[in-house]
Design an enzyme around this catalytic site. Sequence first.
Site, PDB file in Angstrom:
ATOM      1  N   PRO A   2       0.829  -1.221   0.000  1.00  9.99           N
ATOM      2  CG  PRO A   2      -0.734  -1.529   1.700  1.00  9.99           C
ATOM      3  CD  PRO A   2       0.584  -2.042   1.175  1.00  9.99           C
ATOM      4  CD  GLU A   3       3.348   2.782  -4.285  1.00  8.85           C
ATOM      5  OE1 GLU A   3       3.430   3.936  -4.719  1.00  8.85           O
ATOM      6  OE2 GLU A   3       3.694   1.783  -4.936  1.00  8.85           O
ATOM      7  NE  ARG A 111       6.022 -12.031   2.449  1.00 12.90           N
ATOM      8  CZ  ARG A 111       6.661 -11.308   1.524  1.00 12.90           C
ATOM      9  NH1 ARG A 111       5.966 -10.671   0.611  1.00 12.90           N
ATOM     10  NH2 ARG A 111       7.967 -11.235   1.511  1.00 12.90           N
TER      11      ARG A 111
END
Length: 272
Positions: A2-3, A111
Amino acid sequence: MPELPETETIARDLHAAIAGSVIISVEVLRRDVLRDVSAARVRQSLTSRTVSRAWRRAKSVVLSLDHDAHLVVTPRFTGALILGAAAAEDRYACVRMGLEDGRELRYTDVRRLGTVAFLSSDAFAEWSAALGPEPLDADFTVERFSGCLRGSKRAVKAVLMDQSRLAGVGNIYANEALWRAGVRPSRRASSLTRRERATLHAELTAVLHAAVAARGTSFRDYRDAFGARGGFASQLQAYGRGGQPCTRCGLPLKSSHAIDGRATVWCAGCQQ
Ligand SMILES: [Zn+2]
């Protein structure tokens, strides 16, 4: 990962949904996502607190609490903040926060490369001060952008993605902004002319606005706070299109990992 547009989407949705809500319970299931804070302190500091505001800084979602402390969630690769029914089955849940109305906000991360930090007012100010300016702020002028690039001999793409110089831009939108502006990603940042800096500033802010309007890009993992995908992937012109024809000049786009280890895609025909 996500940016800015994806994180902005999550933060706006959460603000509309939970601002003013009281956190009544906190459960830390995976301590390794916590940064510089114990599970006990997170529980103590959040329980019975009201979320006064949900917003974004760089690529992090900030939950500001009524005692002027902040929970800073950085999803990185597979992290997500999901708002839903309490006790929903989620084997990847790392932190669960129960709200007084029966809903639950949980941080989930397959993760576990994302982070959850709890920062006092002073620690938050210090963290934020180490980040570059926000490209969608009203005072982010061409002059400020030129200041981000100034004096750097590094590739312009690497500087765009350097969070200490400019906040919120990662690999997707660096590739897209450079393609739109006709600037080759490997150019030294300091070599851009005033005109190129102005064009890149305009295209960077335009692509970020367009992606926020489309609720972000879901390439692999990104989901918003309700588990839905973003809609900007269909508008991508460079990222993920290596080998495919440039939509501006028709030449096949080039792809390389040489600049920063991430996939850089560009057109040798129309990016100078
Ligand atoms: Zn081209």
